[in-house]
Design an enzyme around this catalytic site. Sequence first.
Site, PDB file in Angstrom:
ATOM      1  N   ASP A 125     -13.138 -13.021 -12.924  1.00  0.00           N
ATOM      2  CA  ASP A 125     -11.733 -13.371 -12.779  1.00  0.00           C
ATOM      3  C   ASP A 125     -10.892 -12.158 -13.214  1.00  0.00           C
ATOM      4  O   ASP A 125     -10.966 -11.738 -14.380  1.00  0.00           O
ATOM      5  CB  ASP A 125     -11.468 -14.583 -13.693  1.00  0.00           C
ATOM      6  N   GLY A 126     -10.116 -11.618 -12.297  1.00  0.00           N
ATOM      7  CA  GLY A 126      -9.345 -10.407 -12.593  1.00  0.00           C
ATOM      8  C   GLY A 126      -8.307 -10.603 -13.689  1.00  0.00           C
ATOM      9  O   GLY A 126      -8.041  -9.693 -14.475  1.00  0.00           O
ATOM     10  N   HIS A 163       0.815  -1.211   0.000  1.00  0.00           N
ATOM     11  CA  HIS A 163       0.000   0.000   0.000  1.00  0.00           C
ATOM     12  C   HIS A 163       0.855   1.270   0.000  1.00  0.00           C
ATOM     13  O   HIS A 163       0.434   2.300  -0.523  1.00  0.00           O
ATOM     14  CB  HIS A 163      -0.995  -0.047   1.173  1.00  0.00           C
ATOM     15  N   HIS A 215      -7.435  -8.144  -7.987  1.00  0.00           N
ATOM     16  CA  HIS A 215      -7.807  -8.965  -6.825  1.00  0.00           C
ATOM     17  C   HIS A 215      -8.128  -8.003  -5.679  1.00  0.00           C
ATOM     18  O   HIS A 215      -7.251  -7.665  -4.876  1.00  0.00           O
ATOM     19  CB  HIS A 215      -6.659  -9.902  -6.434  1.00  0.00           C
ATOM     20  N   SER A 237      -6.820  -2.065  -0.831  1.00  0.00           N
ATOM     21  CA  SER A 237      -6.395  -1.345  -2.037  1.00  0.00           C
ATOM     22  C   SER A 237      -7.538  -0.590  -2.742  1.00  0.00           C
ATOM     23  O   SER A 237      -7.312   0.521  -3.235  1.00  0.00           O
ATOM     24  CB  SER A 237      -5.687  -2.295  -3.009  1.00  0.00           C
ATOM     25  N   ASP A 269      -2.722  -8.416  -7.166  1.00  0.00           N
ATOM     26  CA  ASP A 269      -2.414  -8.830  -5.792  1.00  0.00           C
ATOM     27  C   ASP A 269      -3.153 -10.124  -5.452  1.00  0.00           C
ATOM     28  O   ASP A 269      -4.042 -10.141  -4.597  1.00  0.00           O
ATOM     29  CB  ASP A 269      -2.842  -7.673  -4.855  1.00  0.00           C
TER      30      ASP A 269
HETATM   31  N1  SAM Z   1      -5.733  -6.204  -3.042  1.00  0.00           N
HETATM   32  C1  SAM Z   1      -6.395  -6.318  -1.742  1.00  0.00           C
HETATM   33  C2  SAM Z   1      -5.835  -5.257  -0.829  1.00  0.00           C
HETATM   34  O1  SAM Z   1      -4.657  -4.870  -0.976  1.00  0.00           O
HETATM   35  O2  SAM Z   1      -6.589  -4.766   0.030  1.00  0.00           O
HETATM   36  C3  SAM Z   1      -6.242  -7.693  -1.135  1.00  0.00           C
HETATM   37  C4  SAM Z   1      -6.573  -8.824  -2.074  1.00  0.00           C
HETATM   38  S1  SAM Z   1      -6.391 -10.437  -1.417  1.00  0.00           S
HETATM   39  C5  SAM Z   1      -4.661 -10.627  -1.270  1.00  0.00           C
HETATM   40  C6  SAM Z   1      -6.763 -11.429  -2.828  1.00  0.00           C
HETATM   41  C7  SAM Z   1      -8.247 -11.473  -3.200  1.00  0.00           C
HETATM   42  O3  SAM Z   1      -8.394 -12.010  -4.508  1.00  0.00           O
HETATM   43  C8  SAM Z   1      -9.106 -12.361  -2.305  1.00  0.00           C
HETATM   44  O4  SAM Z   1     -10.157 -11.591  -1.782  1.00  0.00           O
HETATM   45  C9  SAM Z   1      -9.632 -13.472  -3.238  1.00  0.00           C
HETATM   46  O5  SAM Z   1     -10.972 -13.865  -2.946  1.00  0.00           O
HETATM   47  C10 SAM Z   1      -9.583 -12.796  -4.590  1.00  0.00           C
HETATM   48  N2  SAM Z   1      -9.390 -13.665  -5.765  1.00  0.00           N
HETATM   49  C11 SAM Z   1      -8.739 -14.848  -5.840  1.00  0.00           C
HETATM   50  N3  SAM Z   1      -8.630 -15.246  -7.133  1.00  0.00           N
HETATM   51  C12 SAM Z   1      -9.207 -14.267  -7.892  1.00  0.00           C
HETATM   52  C13 SAM Z   1      -9.347 -14.056  -9.294  1.00  0.00           C
HETATM   53  N4  SAM Z   1      -8.901 -14.962 -10.181  1.00  0.00           N
HETATM   54  N5  SAM Z   1      -9.951 -12.912  -9.715  1.00  0.00           N
HETATM   55  C14 SAM Z   1     -10.403 -11.998  -8.831  1.00  0.00           C
HETATM   56  N6  SAM Z   1     -10.287 -12.145  -7.493  1.00  0.00           N
HETATM   57  C15 SAM Z   1      -9.683 -13.248  -7.026  1.00  0.00           C
END
Ligand code: SAM
Length: 294
Positions: free
Chosen positions: A147-148, A19, A42, A101, A168
């Site tokens: 899916d990101g 961050h 993500h 984020s 992330d």
């Molecule tokens: N970026 C966030 C932050 O800094 O506050 C934290 C994200 S956390 C490490 C990862 C997230 O990605 C989880 O909430 C999970 O459910 C989600 N996730 C996992 N695979 C994913 C995908 N293929 N596409 C989108 N989201 C996904």
Amino acid sequence: MFSYRHAFHAGNHADVLKHTVLIAALQHLTQKDAALTVLDTHAGAGLYRLDGDYASTSGEAADGILRLLASPQPLTPALQAYVDVVRAFNQGAATRTYPGSPFITQHLLRSHDKLKLFELHPTDLRSLAGNVAQLEAGRQVAVLHEDGFEGVKKFLPPPARRALLLCDPSYEIKSDYGRVLDMVADSLKRFATGTYAVWYPIIPRPEAHDLPRRLKTMATKAGKPWLHATLTVKNSKLVEAADGEKRRPGLPASGMFLINPPFTLKAALKDALPQMAELLQQDKHAAHSLESGG
Ligand code: SAM
């Protein structure tokens, strides 16, 4: 479905690194008038309660953001900017809310910038959508149950040809490492001048060590500048727990790799990283590194 919940880890040392870098990059990228598109592949839940069940169980923020907030020494500008953003989400002395984020980014965007948030987990998606609705940000922020890795494709290149992509993943599945590489390679083809920021864990796993190396090769081959910052807070060796079992001591280190980083970022991190390592150290193995090229 994945078992990773970011609420357990919100505000830990990895979030401090990620961050702080995100904020320093956004501060630079929002100086030009032209609209910026931020893609958060993500997103997580967006906002976390530090006094809630998840965070209190793991207590990771105590060795992360809360140490910075309690620091008696003046913070370097990039760390101070990070602490200021977290404070903006908390009224009064106690820090109960930690912005993820999506909320950090939205806090720093101007009204004509756009934010696209991808989240797959239904529980986190519900929390994220609810939290974002409270912002009343209208069409500035889009929450996508997609899916990101795939979803970003349709937003590149962005309309004003300015973008920051934060990737992330939780790396719960081994294939995430390869998917990050494929997504960045594809994104660079679609939009070569975007800023791409990837967080990754530094753990004893070959894919985790390969990821920054392969990103560096990719950037170098594409003739793009890159920056690589790491933060280690403790030893990664097995430790003996109270029950005599040997266990890994939780995440010891992480890194951020950027392609096309803002040119001001290196100087900001050169000051901030040593202080981050000093304030967040958990044993004598604490360290940091900063490399750049291109
Ligand atoms: N970026 C966030 C932050 O800094 O506050 C934290 C994200 S956390 C490490 C990862 C997230 O990605 C989880 O909430 C999970 O459910 C989600 N996730 C996992 N695979 C994913 C995908 N293929 N596409 C989108 N989201 C996904």
